[in-house]
Design a protein around this motif. Structure first.
Motif, PDB file in Angstrom:
ATOM      1  N   GLU A   1       1.241  -1.104   0.316  1.00 44.24           N
ATOM      2  CA  GLU A   1      -0.019   0.278   0.128  1.00 44.24           C
ATOM      3  C   GLU A   1       0.717   0.993   0.071  1.00 44.24           C
ATOM      4  OE1 GLU A   1      -2.165  -3.035   2.876  1.00 44.24           O
ATOM      5  OE2 GLU A   1      -0.326  -2.519   2.609  1.00 44.24           O
TER       6      GLU A   1
ATOM      7  N   TRP B   1     -10.744  -2.847  -0.125  1.00 40.95           N
ATOM      8  CA  TRP B   1      -9.690  -1.858   1.388  1.00 40.95           C
ATOM      9  C   TRP B   1     -10.075  -2.643   2.584  1.00 40.95           C
ATOM     10  CZ3 TRP B   1      -5.724   0.609   1.140  1.00 40.95           C
ATOM     11  CH2 TRP B   1      -4.947   1.012  -0.178  1.00 40.95           C
TER      12      TRP B   1
ATOM     13  N   TYR C   1      -5.041   1.142   7.186  1.00 43.80           N
ATOM     14  CA  TYR C   1      -6.309   0.973   6.245  1.00 43.80           C
ATOM     15  C   TYR C   1      -5.147   0.103   5.270  1.00 43.80           C
ATOM     16  CZ  TYR C   1      -9.626   4.167   6.127  1.00 43.80           C
ATOM     17  OH  TYR C   1     -10.135   5.359   6.483  1.00 43.80           O
TER      18      TYR C   1
ATOM     19  N   CYS D   1      -5.060  -3.199   2.356  1.00 38.29           N
ATOM     20  CA  CYS D   1      -5.222  -3.565   1.286  1.00 38.29           C
ATOM     21  C   CYS D   1      -5.628  -5.127   0.853  1.00 38.29           C
ATOM     22  CB  CYS D   1      -4.458  -3.250   0.244  1.00 38.29           C
ATOM     23  SG  CYS D   1      -4.959  -4.196  -1.490  1.00 38.29           S
TER      24      CYS D   1
END
Length: 120
Positions: free
Chosen positions: A6, A36, A93, A95
């Motif tokens: 990411e 996500w 966050y 992936c």
């Protein structure tokens, strides 16, 4: 070796925009549903958005009409365009790529995460 990397996280002011990218390697990217997720301190990891192999998208209610997920199979990359961000969007966050493969079962891969902080 499978890698999901990411990038694009950082500090952004409320109402601002940010674009996250996730570059995949070691997988046939086009056969994976990619998405996500995010995890805020003290909270469980939650789905933010996902896009299937046919381009169908799914969003958490809290980000609908603000975030857009897209994928570029030629670049093995999934993006998350975040607009009109709010302090409650602050989180790490992650992936994710998952696919159900004949004779192998569900394959599920995660990136290392990127921090997004929304603050003035």
């Amino acid at each position: 070796q499978v890698q999901l990397v990411e990038s694009g996280g950082g500090l952004v002011q409320p109402g601002g925009s940010l674009r996250l990218s996730c570059a995949a390697s070691g997988i046939i990217f086009s056969i994976y549903t990619v998405g996500w997720y995010r995890q805020a301190p003290g909270k469980q990891r939650e789905l933010v958005a996902a896009v299937t192999i046919d381009g169908s998208t799914n969003y958490a209610d809290s980000v609908k009409d603000r975030f857009t997920i897209s994928r570029d199979n030629a670049k093995n990359t999934v993006y998350l365009q975040m607009n009109n961000v709010k302090p409650e969007d602050t989180a790490v966050y992650y992936c994710n790529a998952k696919a159900l493969i004949a004779l192998r079962g569900m394959l599920d891969y995660w990136g290392q995460g990127t921090q997004v902080t929304v603050s003035s």
